[in-house]
Design an enzyme around this catalytic site. Sequence first.
Site, PDB file in Angstrom:
ATOM      1  N   GLU A 147      79.718  13.289  -9.433  1.00 55.49           N
ATOM      2  CA  GLU A 147      80.358  14.600  -9.516  1.00 55.49           C
ATOM      3  C   GLU A 147      81.836  14.475  -9.153  1.00 55.49           C
ATOM      4  O   GLU A 147      82.151  14.027  -8.050  1.00 55.49           O
ATOM      5  CB  GLU A 147      79.653  15.590  -8.590  1.00 55.49           C
ATOM      6  CG  GLU A 147      78.216  15.834  -9.001  1.00 55.49           C
ATOM      7  CD  GLU A 147      77.505  16.901  -8.170  1.00 55.49           C
ATOM      8  OE1 GLU A 147      78.073  17.339  -7.134  1.00 55.49           O
ATOM      9  OE2 GLU A 147      76.396  17.310  -8.560  1.00 55.49           O
ATOM     10  N   ASP A 160      73.165  21.795 -13.014  1.00 54.51           N
ATOM     11  CA  ASP A 160      74.168  22.196 -12.036  1.00 54.51           C
ATOM     12  C   ASP A 160      74.496  21.058 -11.084  1.00 54.51           C
ATOM     13  O   ASP A 160      75.348  21.188 -10.219  1.00 54.51           O
ATOM     14  CB  ASP A 160      73.662  23.408 -11.241  1.00 54.51           C
ATOM     15  CG  ASP A 160      74.726  23.991 -10.321  1.00 54.51           C
ATOM     16  OD1 ASP A 160      75.841  24.266 -10.816  1.00 54.51           O
ATOM     17  OD2 ASP A 160      74.457  24.157  -9.120  1.00 54.51           O
ATOM     18  N   ALA A 180      69.313  21.155  -8.175  1.00 55.31           N
ATOM     19  CA  ALA A 180      69.054  20.428  -6.930  1.00 55.31           C
ATOM     20  C   ALA A 180      69.958  19.207  -6.818  1.00 55.31           C
ATOM     21  O   ALA A 180      71.070  19.287  -6.300  1.00 55.31           O
ATOM     22  CB  ALA A 180      67.581  20.040  -6.862  1.00 55.31           C
ATOM     23  N   HIS A 204      78.071  22.398 -10.109  1.00 53.84           N
ATOM     24  CA  HIS A 204      77.381  22.446  -8.812  1.00 53.84           C
ATOM     25  C   HIS A 204      77.741  23.718  -8.040  1.00 53.84           C
ATOM     26  O   HIS A 204      78.179  23.673  -6.882  1.00 53.84           O
ATOM     27  CB  HIS A 204      77.704  21.208  -7.963  1.00 53.84           C
ATOM     28  CG  HIS A 204      76.572  20.838  -7.046  1.00 53.84           C
ATOM     29  ND1 HIS A 204      76.291  19.537  -6.687  1.00 53.84           N
ATOM     30  CD2 HIS A 204      75.643  21.601  -6.399  1.00 53.84           C
ATOM     31  CE1 HIS A 204      75.255  19.515  -5.866  1.00 53.84           C
ATOM     32  NE2 HIS A 204      74.849  20.760  -5.677  1.00 53.84           N
ATOM     33  N   ILE A 205      77.527  24.854  -8.689  1.00 53.20           N
ATOM     34  CA  ILE A 205      77.897  26.141  -8.103  1.00 53.20           C
ATOM     35  C   ILE A 205      76.679  26.994  -7.764  1.00 53.20           C
ATOM     36  O   ILE A 205      76.816  28.178  -7.474  1.00 53.20           O
ATOM     37  CB  ILE A 205      78.832  26.929  -9.047  1.00 53.20           C
ATOM     38  CG1 ILE A 205      78.149  27.160 -10.413  1.00 53.20           C
ATOM     39  CG2 ILE A 205      80.153  26.204  -9.219  1.00 53.20           C
ATOM     40  CD1 ILE A 205      78.927  28.085 -11.336  1.00 53.20           C
ATOM     41  N   ASP A 221      53.943  20.917  -5.178  1.00 51.34           N
ATOM     42  CA  ASP A 221      54.572  20.544  -3.913  1.00 51.34           C
ATOM     43  C   ASP A 221      53.493  19.962  -3.015  1.00 51.34           C
ATOM     44  O   ASP A 221      52.618  20.681  -2.546  1.00 51.34           O
ATOM     45  CB  ASP A 221      55.225  21.758  -3.245  1.00 51.34           C
ATOM     46  CG  ASP A 221      56.128  21.360  -2.087  1.00 51.34           C
ATOM     47  OD1 ASP A 221      55.766  20.425  -1.349  1.00 51.34           O
ATOM     48  OD2 ASP A 221      57.194  21.980  -1.916  1.00 51.34           O
TER      49      ASP A 221
END
Length: 371
Positions: free
Chosen positions: A257, A252, A227, A276-277, A167
Amino acid sequence: MKILIAEPLAAAGIELFQSQPGWNTVVSNPKEYAQHLPDAEALLVRSAVQVTKEVLAKAPKLRVIGRAGVGVDNVDLDAATAAGVLVMNTPGGNAVSVAEHTLAVMLAMARYIPQATASTKSGKWEKKKFLGSELRGKTLGIVGLGSIGREVVKRARSFEMRILAHDPYVTSRIARDLNVELVALPELYAQSDYITLHVSLTPETEGLLSHQAFSQMKPGVRIVNCARGELIDDEALRAAIESGKVAGAALDAFHAEPPPAGFPLFALEPILATPHIGGSTEEAQEIVGVRIAEQVVEYLQSGVAINAVNMPALSPEQYRTLGPYISLAERLGNFAAQIATEIPERCALLTRAKSPTGTLIWSATQASRAC
């Protein structure tokens, strides 16, 4: 004042709006909300509604957009800023839920839980076929040490995993406090048994996991993406799985979508997919729903902007005073970022003047490194 809720929101958040005297709260859905835009002063969304320039044009009275969640890539920030509409989100509200989902799919891949479930339910008893592996002793590479990445660190630590992280916005001191080894991306790719993505979608992160990235990874690596779908090149992932470089991937989030019919990755057995949960838990939805309602109410009543993503959290009077300094700081930061990595080979001196017609003209004078 009209509050338009375009997507599902926690009941407590809706009740907060409804309790405000004189406020009209309209609870709609992504298919029908547009008819309520002309006189709406606040718009509440999650991830399904795309707030584009065209949508903003239909809402001339709109003052604030509240995103119940972290990512705001479904909102055209430039268009919102140009229209004078504040955009705010709720960072960290679903961090624990997404972190737990990340560990859940890692365990599911390690122990072949979806495949073993399907096999057993079909009447088979393939005990020897599903020989799994432990998370203990494996190296986890975390790309992004924001609120979610840090929650993943806490939970992965209990599995006795070695943790690497990348990061560019995190200092070495913070990494030491988290007991995480901060490394460059190529090193993270080369050493990790599991790689999980927890960064926002930006021009720099789009297609982050590409053919080149997969080529730097160790054989048998497993990928987790809770993400944004655009962080992974789907074709590169397909090729990496078919070659055996990637042993499994838990997705996910997707480019589109829901994914279209016949989506190629779904034909691959090592792909574990969820709709996407990651942040869809009762606790997380309650937290972000109430938080975004509180933030919007605070802004509309007092002008205080909390977690604003396109404007500073200042009153108009404060911004008029500090605005020039904010702009200067931004330019100096951009300049520092450009010269920090290497010595410039050339620079340009910008000057401005007015043409005979009064138009402002910028001209650049190129100079050598000696400038």
